[in-house]
Motif scaffolding. Structure first.
Motif, PDB file in Angstrom:
ATOM      1  N   TYR A  81      45.240  44.375  43.474  1.00 37.50           N
ATOM      2  CA  TYR A  81      45.528  44.279  42.048  1.00 37.50           C
ATOM      3  C   TYR A  81      46.398  45.533  41.850  1.00 37.50           C
ATOM      4  N   SER A  82      46.999  45.397  40.778  1.00 36.75           N
ATOM      5  CA  SER A  82      47.912  46.647  40.231  1.00 36.75           C
ATOM      6  C   SER A  82      47.718  46.880  38.885  1.00 36.75           C
ATOM      7  N   LEU A  83      47.727  47.937  38.588  1.00 37.19           N
ATOM      8  CA  LEU A  83      47.849  48.357  37.218  1.00 37.19           C
ATOM      9  C   LEU A  83      49.074  49.260  37.039  1.00 37.19           C
ATOM     10  N   THR A  84      49.865  48.821  35.879  1.00 36.47           N
ATOM     11  CA  THR A  84      51.034  49.743  35.375  1.00 36.47           C
ATOM     12  C   THR A  84      50.461  50.606  34.080  1.00 36.47           C
ATOM     13  N   PRO A  92      48.761  50.341  29.062  1.00 38.27           N
ATOM     14  CA  PRO A  92      48.189  49.852  30.408  1.00 38.27           C
ATOM     15  C   PRO A  92      48.097  48.378  30.564  1.00 38.27           C
ATOM     16  N   GLU A  93      48.675  47.832  31.760  1.00 39.17           N
ATOM     17  CA  GLU A  93      48.662  46.281  31.770  1.00 39.17           C
ATOM     18  C   GLU A  93      48.214  46.061  33.494  1.00 39.17           C
ATOM     19  N   LEU A  94      47.473  44.962  33.487  1.00 39.36           N
ATOM     20  CA  LEU A  94      47.166  44.348  34.830  1.00 39.36           C
ATOM     21  C   LEU A  94      48.627  43.698  35.093  1.00 39.36           C
ATOM     22  N   ASP A  95      49.116  44.246  36.105  1.00 36.83           N
ATOM     23  CA  ASP A  95      50.337  43.798  36.242  1.00 36.83           C
ATOM     24  C   ASP A  95      50.306  42.540  37.541  1.00 36.83           C
ATOM     25  N   LEU A  96      49.542  42.766  38.361  1.00 40.06           N
ATOM     26  CA  LEU A  96      49.373  41.946  39.634  1.00 40.06           C
ATOM     27  C   LEU A  96      48.135  41.841  40.012  1.00 40.06           C
TER      28      LEU A  96
END
Length: 159
Positions: free
Chosen positions: A61-64, A69-73
């Protein structure tokens, strides 16, 4: 045993391969990944964590953190779909957000994944209209981090 660790820039190619191999992004959903690759600078800028089993990548997972703040992937290997790995990664992401003092996470969801995010506690708050690459509407969810009980992470694994 599955462990979770922070990604490093050298992981970029393997993350891209896992993402592009996802059966969830086949057919009409494939266009959103066309030409997209995870690059080392993205791993350095955002918060990436990798799930591994016996040294093999099985999800991430990735957070921007720029702006809201967003769960990007978030991807799980096809052969581990439904195994609980997605929930494990999601709980890890919650703990990472809590550790960073983040109160809520935005999720612009792949339409077939919205049920998973709702089951994990996120709430649909809107819809993102279609774009050139994503020719379908995408649900926008919000996840309140404070509403989750604290979990412990031991050796990268949730307990």
């Amino acid at each position: 045993m599955i462990t979770i660790r922070p990604a490093v820039p050298d992981d970029a190619e393997a993350l891209t391969d896992l993402m592009h191999g996802s059966a969830a992004y086949s057919g009409k959903y494939a266009s959103i990944l066309d030409g997209y690759e995870i690059v080392p600078s993205q791993i350095e800028q955002d918060v990436f964590h990798i799930a591994e089993r016996e040294g093999s990548l099985c999800g991430f997972y990735s957070l921007t953190l720029n702006g809201e703040p967003e769960l990007d992937l978030m991807f799980v290997a096809n052969d581990l779909q439904g195994s609980g790995l997605g929930a494990m990664l999601f709980r890890h992401m919650i703990e990472e957000a809590r550790r960073r003092g983040i109160a809520s996470i935005k999720i612009v969801s792949h339409p077939p994944s919205v049920g998973f995010y709702e089951a994990m506690g996120a709430v649909v708050v809107g819809t993102k209209p279609p774009t050139i690459k994503a020719t379908w509407s995408r649900p926008i969810l919000s996840l309140a981090i404070h509403s989750f009980p604290n979990k412990r992470i031991r050796n990268g694994a949730m307990t």
